[in-house]
Design an enzyme around this catalytic site. Sequence first.
Site, PDB file in Angstrom:
ATOM      1  N   LYS A  35       1.984 -11.296  32.059  1.00 36.36           N
ATOM      2  CA  LYS A  35       1.897 -10.167  31.137  1.00 36.36           C
ATOM      3  C   LYS A  35       3.138 -10.059  30.264  1.00 36.36           C
ATOM      4  O   LYS A  35       3.626  -8.969  29.977  1.00 36.36           O
ATOM      5  CB  LYS A  35       1.666  -8.881  31.920  1.00 36.36           C
ATOM      6  CG  LYS A  35       0.378  -8.924  32.729  1.00 36.36           C
ATOM      7  CD  LYS A  35      -0.038  -7.590  33.251  1.00 36.36           C
ATOM      8  CE  LYS A  35      -1.301  -7.630  34.059  1.00 36.36           C
ATOM      9  NZ  LYS A  35      -2.432  -8.265  33.453  1.00 36.36           N
ATOM     10  N   CYS A  36       3.616 -11.179  29.812  1.00 35.53           N
ATOM     11  CA  CYS A  36       4.839 -11.279  29.010  1.00 35.53           C
ATOM     12  C   CYS A  36       4.470 -11.727  27.606  1.00 35.53           C
ATOM     13  O   CYS A  36       3.477 -12.430  27.410  1.00 35.53           O
ATOM     14  CB  CYS A  36       5.763 -12.315  29.675  1.00 35.53           C
ATOM     15  SG  CYS A  36       7.274 -12.699  28.784  1.00 35.53           S
ATOM     16  N   GLY A  37       5.266 -11.352  26.639  1.00 32.34           N
ATOM     17  CA  GLY A  37       5.057 -11.839  25.281  1.00 32.34           C
ATOM     18  C   GLY A  37       5.143 -13.357  25.189  1.00 32.34           C
ATOM     19  O   GLY A  37       4.623 -13.956  24.246  1.00 32.34           O
TER      20      GLY A  37
END
Length: 183
Positions: A35-37
Site C-alpha cells: 500500500k505504498c506509492g
Amino acid sequence: MSSLADIPLTRIDGSFDTLGDHRGKVLLVVNVASKCGLTPQYEGLEALYRRFKDQGFEVLGFPANDFGGQEPGSNTEIADFCSVNYNVSFPLFAKADVTGLEKQPLYAALTAEMPMKQGDAAAWREKLRGYGMTPTEDPEVLWNFEKFLIGRDGRVAARFSPAVTPDDMALVGAIEVELAKAG
C-alpha cells in the site's frame, strides 16, 4: 560472526530458507509493501527477475510494515496481492521489521555491511519531511523498496535508495556486472 548465507529466513509460506540456499546467484533483496506509492515497482522487479533469472539472478522480496503502516496484511494476504496484482513469481519472505531494534537479522547484517546507499536519498528524506514524517538516517533502511544487490560471492555489492527504480540503468548495470563475474 556468521555470514549472510547462514542467517535463518522464513518464506512467506512458512518454509525455511537461507541466502545460502541461493548460493552462486546474484540476489536483489528488496523490502516491499502493498500500500505504498512505490508498490508499482513490483512490476519492474518481476520484469528484472524474468529478464535475468536464467543467468542466475533472483529477486527476494521481504514485506515490512515499518513505513507508514503500508504493509498491514498477513503473509497470506500479501502473497495473494502480489500474485493477483503483479503476477510475482520471485520468492517472497515472511513479513518482518527492516528497521529499529526489532529488525530481522538479515537486515541488520545488510545495513552493517553496506551502510550507505546509492541514489538521491537526501531528496527522498526531504520529501518525507514535507509529508510531516521523520525519515531514518543511514545505515537504516530509508523506506519501502530499498534494494541490496548481493554478488555471487555472497557479499553486498551495492545498495540503492527506494527512488532507484528497477529499470534504472545504475541498478540494471550493477546487476549485469555481478552476473558477469564468475561464481
